[in-house]
Design a protein around this motif. Structure first.
Motif, mmCIF file in Angstrom:
data_model
loop_
_atom_site.group_PDB
_atom_site.id
_atom_site.type_symbol
_atom_site.label_atom_id
_atom_site.label_comp_id
_atom_site.label_asym_id
_atom_site.label_seq_id
_atom_site.Cartn_x
_atom_site.Cartn_y
_atom_site.Cartn_z
ATOM 1 N N LEU A 1 0.498 -1.150 -0.091
ATOM 2 C CA LEU A 1 -0.514 0.332 -0.192
ATOM 3 C C LEU A 1 0.918 1.156 -0.166
ATOM 4 C CD1 LEU A 1 -3.168 -1.423 2.288
ATOM 5 C CD2 LEU A 1 -3.196 -1.212 -0.147
ATOM 6 N N ALA B 1 3.533 2.115 -1.301
ATOM 7 C CA ALA B 1 4.398 2.024 -2.816
ATOM 8 C C ALA B 1 2.937 2.122 -4.375
ATOM 9 C CB ALA B 1 5.050 0.357 -3.284
ATOM 10 N N GLY B 2 1.883 2.782 -3.348
ATOM 11 C CA GLY B 2 0.705 2.194 -4.657
ATOM 12 C C GLY B 2 0.369 1.350 -4.829
ATOM 13 N N VAL B 3 0.586 0.257 -4.291
ATOM 14 C CA VAL B 3 -0.157 -0.987 -4.845
ATOM 15 C C VAL B 3 -1.358 -2.032 -4.580
ATOM 16 C CG1 VAL B 3 0.932 -4.006 -5.846
ATOM 17 C CG2 VAL B 3 2.255 -1.210 -6.364
#
Length: 235
Positions: A46, A48-50
C-alpha cells in the motif's frame, strides 16, 4: 494442503514485512505483476501504491490502516502459529512463478524459516530475492545460462544426490546433506550449467544479477509433483 486462494496464469509477487526497498518491489512487479502480501507485506504494498490481490497470514503485524484500506474479500487470515506467513502464502498461491521480496533481513530465524519453506514446498516455483543473492528450490533438472566465473551455491536441506555439467566442482558421486556435504561457493566454468537431482531438498543460490536467467530456467524446468515428504522418500 490448503485450497488455493490465488490462482494466476501470470507470475506473482509475494511481499513480506521485512526490509523491502522500492527497487526490489519494482524489480519483482515488472516480472510478476500480480501482487500478494504476507501479513504486514500489505503495508509495504500500500505504501508503494499497490493494492494486493490477497493478504495471507496470522495478521499479527498488519496495521489497522491496511486492514481498513483493503477490501474484506481479499483478506485471508490463517491463525496457525506452527507455520510462518511465508509458508502459508506459498501453500495457497498457484502460479507459474512466485517472486518473493521483503523476506530477507537481520533475523536469522526468519531467514531459516523461509529456506525451510522453499525446501518443503518445492512444487511451488518460488525465487526469494535478497540484497545480493537469489535463492530457490532446485527442480529435478535445471539448465542455466550463466557466465563463467559466476558463483553458484548449493545448500541441501535434505539428503540429496545430483549430477552437474559446467561447474568447477562437479556434483557426481557426492552425498549432500545439511549435516554433511554442502556445495557453497561453487563456480561456473561454462556458458551453460546442467544440474539434476534425485529428490527435492536442494536450494540453489545465485547472484541477484542472474535473476532473469534463473526465471527462464525455472519456467522451462520440470517441477516436483508435491510437497517434500522425507519419510516417503527415504531422505
Amino acid at each position: 494442503m490448503n485450497p488455493p486462494i490465488v490462482q494466476s496464469r501470470t507470475a506473482v509477487t509475494l511481499a513480506g514485512g521485512g526490509a523491502l526497498p522500492a527497487r526490489d518491489l519494482k524489480l519483482a512487479l515488472a516480472r510478476a505483476p500480480v501482487a500478494v502480501a504476507a501479513d504486514s507485506g500489505a503495508d509495504q504494498l500500500l505504501a508503494a501504491g499497490v493494492m494486493p490481490e490477497a493478504v495471507v497470514g496470522d495478521f499479527d503485524s498488519i496495521s489497522a490502516a491496511a486492514r481498513a484500506a483493503i477490501p474484506p474479500g481479499r483478506m485471508h487470515p490463517t491463525p496457525d502459529q506452527d507455520r510462518s506467513d511465508f509458508d502459508k502464502a506459498l501453500q495457497v498461491i498457484e502460479a507459474p512463478l512466485i517472486l518473493a521480496v521483503g523476506f530477507t533481513g537481520a533475523r536469522l530465524d526468519h531467514g531459516l524459516a523461509v529456506m525451510n519453506a522453499l525446501a518443503r514446498l518445492p512444487h511451488r516455483r518460488c525465487i526469494v530475492i535478497g540484497p545480493k543473492d537469489i535463492a530457490f528450490a532446485a527442480p529435478p533438472r535445471l539448465s542455466l545460462r550463466l557466465r563463467p566465473g559466476d558463483l553458484l551455491s548449493l545448500f541441501p536441506l535434505a539428503r540429496v544426490a545430483g549430477t552437474s555439467e559446467g561447474l568447477h566442482w562437479p556434483l557426481h558421486g557426492l552425498d549432500f546433506a545439511p549435516w554433511g556435504m554442502i556445495g557453497t561457493s561453487n563456480r561456473v566454468t561454462a556458458p551453460r550449467v546442467q544440474l539434476a537431482f534425485d529428490r527435492p531438498g536442494m536450494l540453489a543460490i545465485l547472484p541477484r544479477a542472474r535473476l532473469d536467467r534463473a526465471i527462464t530456467a525455472l519456467l522451462a524446468a520440470p517441477a516436483w509433483s508435491a510437497p517434500y515428504a522425507p519419510a516417503a522418500r527415504g531422505g
